[in-house]
Design a protein around this motif. Structure first.
Motif, PDB file in Angstrom:
ATOM      1  N   MET A   2      -8.854  -3.721  -4.545  1.00  0.00           N
ATOM      2  CA  MET A   2      -8.634  -5.043  -5.180  1.00  0.00           C
ATOM      3  C   MET A   2      -9.233  -5.052  -6.585  1.00  0.00           C
ATOM      4  O   MET A   2     -10.213  -4.409  -6.879  1.00  0.00           O
ATOM      5  N   ILE A   3      -8.607  -5.877  -7.427  1.00  0.00           N
ATOM      6  CA  ILE A   3      -9.129  -6.052  -8.765  1.00  0.00           C
ATOM      7  C   ILE A   3     -10.201  -7.132  -8.693  1.00  0.00           C
ATOM      8  O   ILE A   3     -10.070  -8.104  -7.956  1.00  0.00           O
ATOM      9  N   ARG A  30       0.827  -1.219   0.000  1.00  0.00           N
ATOM     10  CA  ARG A  30       0.000   0.000   0.000  1.00  0.00           C
ATOM     11  C   ARG A  30       0.856   1.262   0.000  1.00  0.00           C
ATOM     12  O   ARG A  30       0.523   2.263  -0.636  1.00  0.00           O
ATOM     13  N   MET A  37      -2.385   1.708 -13.991  1.00  0.00           N
ATOM     14  CA  MET A  37      -2.128   0.465 -13.247  1.00  0.00           C
ATOM     15  C   MET A  37      -2.106   0.633 -11.725  1.00  0.00           C
ATOM     16  O   MET A  37      -2.705  -0.192 -11.012  1.00  0.00           O
ATOM     17  N   PRO A  38      -1.439   1.675 -11.185  1.00  0.00           N
ATOM     18  CA  PRO A  38      -1.463   1.803  -9.716  1.00  0.00           C
ATOM     19  C   PRO A  38      -2.885   1.937  -9.162  1.00  0.00           C
ATOM     20  O   PRO A  38      -3.175   1.443  -8.082  1.00  0.00           O
ATOM     21  N   GLY A  80      -7.710  -0.111  -6.001  1.00  0.00           N
ATOM     22  CA  GLY A  80      -9.130  -0.485  -5.953  1.00  0.00           C
ATOM     23  C   GLY A  80     -10.051   0.572  -6.528  1.00  0.00           C
ATOM     24  O   GLY A  80     -11.233   0.601  -6.222  1.00  0.00           O
ATOM     25  N   LEU A  85      -5.456   0.461 -10.273  1.00  0.00           N
ATOM     26  CA  LEU A  85      -6.007  -0.884 -10.258  1.00  0.00           C
ATOM     27  C   LEU A  85      -5.780  -1.509  -8.884  1.00  0.00           C
ATOM     28  O   LEU A  85      -6.684  -2.073  -8.278  1.00  0.00           O
ATOM     29  N   TYR A  86      -4.545  -1.362  -8.390  1.00  0.00           N
ATOM     30  CA  TYR A  86      -4.212  -1.981  -7.102  1.00  0.00           C
ATOM     31  C   TYR A  86      -4.727  -1.164  -5.928  1.00  0.00           C
ATOM     32  O   TYR A  86      -4.779  -1.646  -4.811  1.00  0.00           O
ATOM     33  N   VAL A 119       4.579  -0.644  -8.281  1.00  0.00           N
ATOM     34  CA  VAL A 119       3.496   0.345  -8.273  1.00  0.00           C
ATOM     35  C   VAL A 119       2.379  -0.035  -7.299  1.00  0.00           C
ATOM     36  O   VAL A 119       1.318   0.593  -7.306  1.00  0.00           O
ATOM     37  N   GLY A 120       2.607  -1.072  -6.489  1.00  0.00           N
ATOM     38  CA  GLY A 120       1.657  -1.293  -5.406  1.00  0.00           C
ATOM     39  C   GLY A 120       0.913  -2.610  -5.396  1.00  0.00           C
ATOM     40  O   GLY A 120       0.010  -2.796  -4.587  1.00  0.00           O
ATOM     41  N   ALA A 121       1.267  -3.551  -6.295  1.00  0.00           N
ATOM     42  CA  ALA A 121       0.602  -4.856  -6.235  1.00  0.00           C
ATOM     43  C   ALA A 121       1.101  -5.600  -5.001  1.00  0.00           C
ATOM     44  O   ALA A 121       2.292  -5.634  -4.741  1.00  0.00           O
ATOM     45  N   ASN A 153      -2.189  -9.946  -4.632  1.00  0.00           N
ATOM     46  CA  ASN A 153      -2.593  -9.604  -6.002  1.00  0.00           C
ATOM     47  C   ASN A 153      -1.887 -10.489  -7.017  1.00  0.00           C
ATOM     48  O   ASN A 153      -2.501 -11.026  -7.934  1.00  0.00           O
ATOM     49  N   ASN A 184       2.089   1.858  -3.305  1.00  0.00           N
ATOM     50  CA  ASN A 184       0.985   2.231  -4.169  1.00  0.00           C
ATOM     51  C   ASN A 184       0.552   3.677  -3.971  1.00  0.00           C
ATOM     52  O   ASN A 184       0.354   4.415  -4.933  1.00  0.00           O
TER      53      ASN A 184
END
Lengths: 225, 415
Positions: free
Chosen positions: B1-2, A83, A110-111, A116, A113-114, B329-331, B335, A86
């Motif tokens: 979350m995806i 986190r 993309m960031p 939420g 996406l993670y 990038v934060g996964a 994930n 992110n």
């Protein structure tokens, strides 16, 4: 005095290569305040990349303490570290590190996406940032359809999308020609003017000169003037 | 979350970029699931038709005989041959039991052939019994008449033929009143039974019924081979009163022990066979087949699973940089883990679905060109899904964990 974002105390980092032990950092103190614009300089092997990796929570120190807004990073769980990477920090790499199969828009989003974020919001925000950085007409292009400078601008957009407290950049102009490099540096200058915090690593003194403060690293230690 | 959906979409993107590789990987699962579905549906089809056919024989009859239909291990023929023969009087005594509706004597053998003028049927069965044989065994006289009490008492040279014999010996004329010869003895045909069809591929209509008294005259009981001493004598067909099968068996047992003068420490010297025994035997046979299928399935799915694990490990290695970037990038580990796990499950499931479809197609094809009938049940499809999904999870978890626990910096440095 501006607000303190993070503080590293007596950071050491050891690598073990077979029987050899490489001491990349040998006790470094480092503090980042809001709206700082710092350059970390030093010859190759001086540990400058290792330092920003630890500061950006991509890597962990062998010893020493690192505090994010006065919380000890060593106590973070994997989930919390994800986190932090992110939401807390953005990172710009020398080689851009974009996903080749994704469009500029998807790379930038993309960031989110993670984090939420909902799909519609992701698209809107990524488009907004790409517009701002001058790539509004490139959103559907893939990295191999763009120039190095454009790729690096996509990477910067990606690092900005979650409104991070600190933007780290490791040799952001290292793979670019001098004119494109200058354009990229102008973006960083502007970001700092807008109130962002930037910490970059470089061995190029022209690039370092953009920063308000230069920190020199040698053999894993900070050189004080 | 995806969302899960997002991750599934992501998996399909990966497959699109590696079409051939993904196809080859799923092939193991496809073949495994296809084989299992095809064979299971054929077994199921067989089961259904056998169960139907056994039921059509008249499922509640008890057969009193010298031998058991189902023997475990070695049969001591000498001992069976020395058991006392069953006789028509046994049937009379058993008929008097409270829980028995009727018992009849029945004796059979197979003839080489039966002829009428130029026509011939091969290996018909000749049955000697009494006037109750037809209704006890669910045979219906279609034309002419049934045996009568007098036919049996007076040992009349009359017989009733099954529809198979009727249509083969008398294709153009009525068989009623015609004479055929059995062992050189004349038998007049007085009736024809309605068609019953086949049982396990044998015609149930290739038989000739004559009074058992006549049968005894045609085929006097000599001290023949050990086989004829065991299998050649009378058996007693017993129809219990409705719902009293167990009670009937107890009563018959007690009666027969008395009739044979057995003391309490002697074993029974007769057997009571029911069609339930046949069903059980058949069930046992198919259970063995079923276990064999499961074993084959397990092997092929393990092979398929190893294929999936292999390709997932390759995929993780190839995408090490991607994993590094995503983590940077934060996964979270979670994930990455679920991304790769879903990918392997989707891969296995796609294989499973293709396998189910091909298996159904194969079963339908076999049904079309052979007498076997396939029956696809919902549980087989569920099994196919379940199997392939668990293979995806089981063999996907290791590569996915490997991907998830990569150090972001080392992953980013990976070339």
């Amino acid at each position: 005095m501006p607000r303190r974002i993070c503080r590293a105390v007596n950071i050491k980092k050891m690598y073990y290569r077979g029987k050899m032990t490489v001491e990349a950092l040998r006790g470094v103190d480092f503090t980042i305040h809001a709206n700082d614009y710092l350059s970390i300089m030093g010859p190759s092997g001086s540990g400058k990349s290792t330092l920003v990796h630890i500061l950006s929570c991509l890597d962990t120190p062998t010893s020493g303490e690192y505090f994010l807004e006065d919380r000890q990073v060593s106590k973070y769980t994997d989930q919390e570290l994800a986190r932090v990477r992110n939401e807390f920090f953005g990172f710009v790499f020398q080689n851009f590190s974009l996903l080749p199969r994704l469009s500029a828009l998807d790379n930038v989003a993309m960031p989110l996406l993670y984090a939420g974020t909902k799909k519609n919001d992701r698209v809107v925000r990524a488009r907004e940032i790409l517009d701002k950085i001058g790539l509004g007409d490139r959103i559907n292009h893939r990295p191999n359809e763009m120039s190095g400078g454009e790729c690096q601008r996509v990477a910067i957009a990606r690092s900005l999308i979650n409104k991070p407290r600190v933007i780290f950049a490791d040799e952001p102009t290292g793979n670019l020609d001098s004119r494109t490099g200058a354009e990229i540096m102008e973006i960083f200058d502007r970001l700092v003017d807008e109130g962002n915090t930037v910490v970059m690593v470089t061995h190029d003194s022209n690039v370092a000169a953009h920063a308000k403060k230069i920190v020199k690293l040698k053999d894993g230690m900070i050189e004080y003037d | 979350m995806i969302s899960i959906f997002g991750k599934i979409t992501l998996s399909f993107q990966t497959f699109r970029t590696h079409k051939l590789r993904s196809f080859l990987t799923t092939l193991g699962i496809v073949i495994g699931v296809m084989t299992v579905i095809a064979i299971l549906s054929l077994i199921e089809g067989l089961n259904r038709s056998v169960a139907e056919q056994i039921q059509s024989l008249g499922s509640d009859l008890i057969y009193l005989q010298k031998f058991t239909w189902v023997s475990t291990g070695h049969r001591d023929l000498e001992k069976l041959a020395n058991r006392p023969d069953l006789i028509p009087d046994d049937a009379i005594a058993i008929t008097k039991l409270a829980s028995v509706e009727i018992a009849i004597p029945e004796i059979n053998r197979r003839l080489t052939n039966l002829k009428y003028r130029d026509n011939e049927v091969a290996s018909p069965t000749i049955t000697g019994s009494d006037e109750n044989f037809a209704w006890v065994n669910n045979h219906i006289v279609e034309s002419g008449r049934d045996l009568s009490r007098d036919d049996v008492l007076h040992r009349r040279a009359v017989g009733i033929i099954g529809s198979y014999i009727a249509s083969n010996l008398f294709p153009d004329e009525s068989p009623l009143g015609k004479d055929i010869y059995v062992n050189g003895h004349r038998v007049k045909i007085i009736g024809v039974f309605k068609e019953k069809g086949t049982f396990l591929g044998n015609s149930l209509d290739n038989f000739l019924l004559i009074p058992n008294t006549l049968y005894e005259k045609f085929f006097p009981r000599e001290r023949g081979s050990i086989f004829s001493r065991v299998y050649g004598g009378y058996s007693i067909d017993i129809k219990p009163r409705t719902g009293k099968v167990e009670q009937a068996i107890d009563e018959i047992r007690e009666l027969m022990r008395r009739r044979h003068g057995l003391t309490f420490d002697e074993d029974d010297d007769y057997e009571l066979n029911t069609q339930q025994v046949l069903l059980d035997l058949y069930q046992n046979l198919t259970n063995v087949g079923f276990i064999a299928i499961v074993a084959i399935a397990a092997i092929s799915l393990v092979v398929g699973g190893i294929g999936i694990m292999n390709i997932m490990l390759v995929s993780v290695a190839e995408r090490t940089r991607e994993i590094g970037i995503r983590k940077a990038v934060g996964a979270s580990n979670q994930n990455i883990l679920s991304q790769f796990l879903i990918e392997s499950v989707v891969l296995a499931l796609v294989g499973g679905i293709i396998g189910i479809l091909l298996g159904m197609l194969l079963a339908a094809l076999i049904s079309a060109v052979s007498p076997l009938k396939a029956a696809v049940s919902l549980w087989m499809i569920a099994l196919g899904f379940g199997f392939s999904a668990s293979v995806g999870i089981f063999f996907g978890i290791y590569p996915a964990r490997k991907a998830a626990t990569l150090n972001p910096i080392e992953a980013l440095r990976y070339e």
